[in-house]
Design a protein around this motif. Sequence first.
Motif, short mmCIF file in Angstrom:
data_model
loop_
_atom_site.label_atom_id
_atom_site.label_comp_id
_atom_site.label_asym_id
_atom_site.label_seq_id
_atom_site.Cartn_x
_atom_site.Cartn_y
_atom_site.Cartn_z
N ALA A 193 9.52 26.17 -7.62
CA ALA A 193 10.40 25.94 -6.47
C ALA A 193 10.14 24.61 -5.79
O ALA A 193 11.02 24.09 -5.10
N VAL A 194 8.93 24.05 -5.95
CA VAL A 194 8.61 22.79 -5.26
C VAL A 194 8.67 21.59 -6.21
O VAL A 194 8.17 20.51 -5.89
N ARG A 195 9.30 21.75 -7.36
CA ARG A 195 9.55 20.60 -8.23
C ARG A 195 10.57 19.67 -7.57
O ARG A 195 11.48 20.14 -6.87
N PRO A 196 10.48 18.37 -7.80
CA PRO A 196 11.46 17.44 -7.21
C PRO A 196 12.91 17.80 -7.52
O PRO A 196 13.77 17.73 -6.64
N SER A 197 13.19 18.19 -8.77
CA SER A 197 14.57 18.50 -9.16
C SER A 197 15.11 19.69 -8.39
O SER A 197 16.27 19.70 -7.95
N GLN A 198 14.28 20.71 -8.19
CA GLN A 198 14.74 21.90 -7.49
C GLN A 198 14.86 21.65 -5.99
O GLN A 198 15.75 22.19 -5.33
N ILE A 199 13.98 20.82 -5.45
CA ILE A 199 14.08 20.46 -4.04
C ILE A 199 15.39 19.73 -3.77
O ILE A 199 16.07 19.97 -2.77
N ARG A 200 15.77 18.84 -4.69
CA ARG A 200 17.02 18.11 -4.50
C ARG A 200 18.23 19.06 -4.59
O ARG A 200 19.18 18.95 -3.81
N LEU A 233 4.07 10.15 -9.55
CA LEU A 233 3.43 10.44 -10.84
C LEU A 233 2.77 11.82 -10.81
O LEU A 233 2.91 12.62 -11.75
N ALA A 234 2.06 12.11 -9.72
CA ALA A 234 1.39 13.41 -9.60
C ALA A 234 2.41 14.55 -9.55
O ALA A 234 2.23 15.59 -10.20
N ASN A 235 3.50 14.36 -8.79
CA ASN A 235 4.53 15.40 -8.68
C ASN A 235 5.22 15.65 -10.02
O ASN A 235 5.58 16.79 -10.34
N ARG A 236 5.40 14.57 -10.78
CA ARG A 236 6.02 14.73 -12.10
C ARG A 236 5.13 15.56 -13.02
O ARG A 236 5.60 16.44 -13.74
N ARG A 237 3.85 15.28 -12.99
CA ARG A 237 2.92 16.04 -13.83
C ARG A 237 2.84 17.50 -13.39
O ARG A 237 2.79 18.40 -14.24
N LEU A 238 2.85 17.73 -12.08
CA LEU A 238 2.81 19.10 -11.58
C LEU A 238 4.07 19.87 -11.96
O LEU A 238 4.02 21.07 -12.26
N ALA A 239 5.21 19.18 -11.94
CA ALA A 239 6.47 19.83 -12.32
C ALA A 239 6.45 20.24 -13.79
O ALA A 239 6.86 21.34 -14.16
N ALA A 274 0.83 -1.21 0.00
CA ALA A 274 0.00 0.00 0.00
C ALA A 274 0.86 1.26 0.00
O ALA A 274 0.57 2.23 -0.72
N ILE A 275 1.94 1.23 0.78
CA ILE A 275 2.84 2.39 0.85
C ILE A 275 3.53 2.62 -0.49
O ILE A 275 3.61 3.75 -0.98
N ILE A 276 4.01 1.52 -1.08
CA ILE A 276 4.68 1.64 -2.38
C ILE A 276 3.72 2.19 -3.42
O ILE A 276 4.08 3.05 -4.24
N GLY A 277 2.49 1.71 -3.39
CA GLY A 277 1.50 2.20 -4.32
C GLY A 277 1.22 3.68 -4.15
O GLY A 277 1.12 4.44 -5.13
N ALA A 278 1.12 4.10 -2.89
CA ALA A 278 0.86 5.52 -2.60
C ALA A 278 2.03 6.39 -3.05
O ALA A 278 1.83 7.48 -3.62
N LEU A 279 3.26 5.90 -2.82
CA LEU A 279 4.44 6.66 -3.24
C LEU A 279 4.51 6.76 -4.76
O LEU A 279 4.89 7.80 -5.31
#
Length: 353
Positions: A243-250, A43-49, A33-38
């Motif tokens: 600013a909250v894209r995964p790449s910029q957060i990293r 996927l959602a964060n990628r689309r938002l980015a 369930a956790i893996i599925g949620a992650l």
Amino acid sequence: MTAPRRKARTSRSVFNQGRASARAHPYLATAAAIIGALALSALANRRLAKKAESDNPPVGQFLEVNGVRLHYVERGSGEPLVLLHGNGSMIQDFQSSGLIDLASKNYRVIVFDRPGFGHSDRPRNVIWTPTAQADLINRTLQRLGVSHATVLGHSWGASVAVALALKYRKLVRGLVLASGYYYPTARADVLALSVPAVPLAGDVICQTLSPIAARIMWPVLMAKIFGPQSVPKKFEGFPKEMAVRPSQIRAAAAESALMIPDAFDFQDQYANLEMPVSIIAGEEDRLIDIDEQSRRLHANVAQSKFHRVPGGGHMVHQTATNSIMSAINEVSRDMPSEPARNARVKQSAAFPA
């Protein structure tokens, strides 16, 4: 038995088997369930980015230097002025502050998205220390035909500005350092902010949890960096979703991790800065103790001038833009003539401190 009944019976059977398996192996079911949620979160964060990048297209031009595609804005004419933003930020920070418009009346203003921020690349085969970024910016300025410039760095960008001034003395004719961190101190918050930079686990966190947490914590972060003043209306022009894209957060996490080690590396070199230096910081900065940092730097750089902004927080370029502009003009006035400066640089190279 008809086909629909067989299909319904098969579906119930699969469901019952799944439920029985979950009861028999609860930890396995939880992990799934956790893996599925992650996965859904990633996927959602990628689309938002992608949407953020589409909604906020590049405002400037690009140069590829040393395999890095660097985004920059150039405005105005006159003495070159280079602006380097802080950690987690981008060109639109200086743009929304009004500093680019103000400075471009008298200077050739060049503003970079530093590696990993805004629309600039951040290749992972390089550890992007202030010195590594200074090397890249120096090469980029050469490509732009800039042989000398005044350099302003805000916050983490101040470390890049210092690195540029220490390594490329002929390039940096004047230095403006705003809200910088210059000396190592114990910082628990830095450790926490560095977690997304941890290899492998950090990548998972960046792609899944960090963007969600960043959106939730955004008002708290803004209150801290702007406080005690409120966030100015003009800052609404800053693209939060970029600013909250995964790449910029990293990228921001990696710079947080480098902050204290870099201060250790630089702390004994500040006296080697020979150009005019203007240090400016908000008296009520909630992110950095300006007495431990800016005031101490002023004491170690003999020719520096220190300006404390009453009631100012960390984002002095946003809340005290005219004070920043005055510091730039002050450095410009104090710069020696080119022949005198070249002679001093040659002497310094022959007899290093």
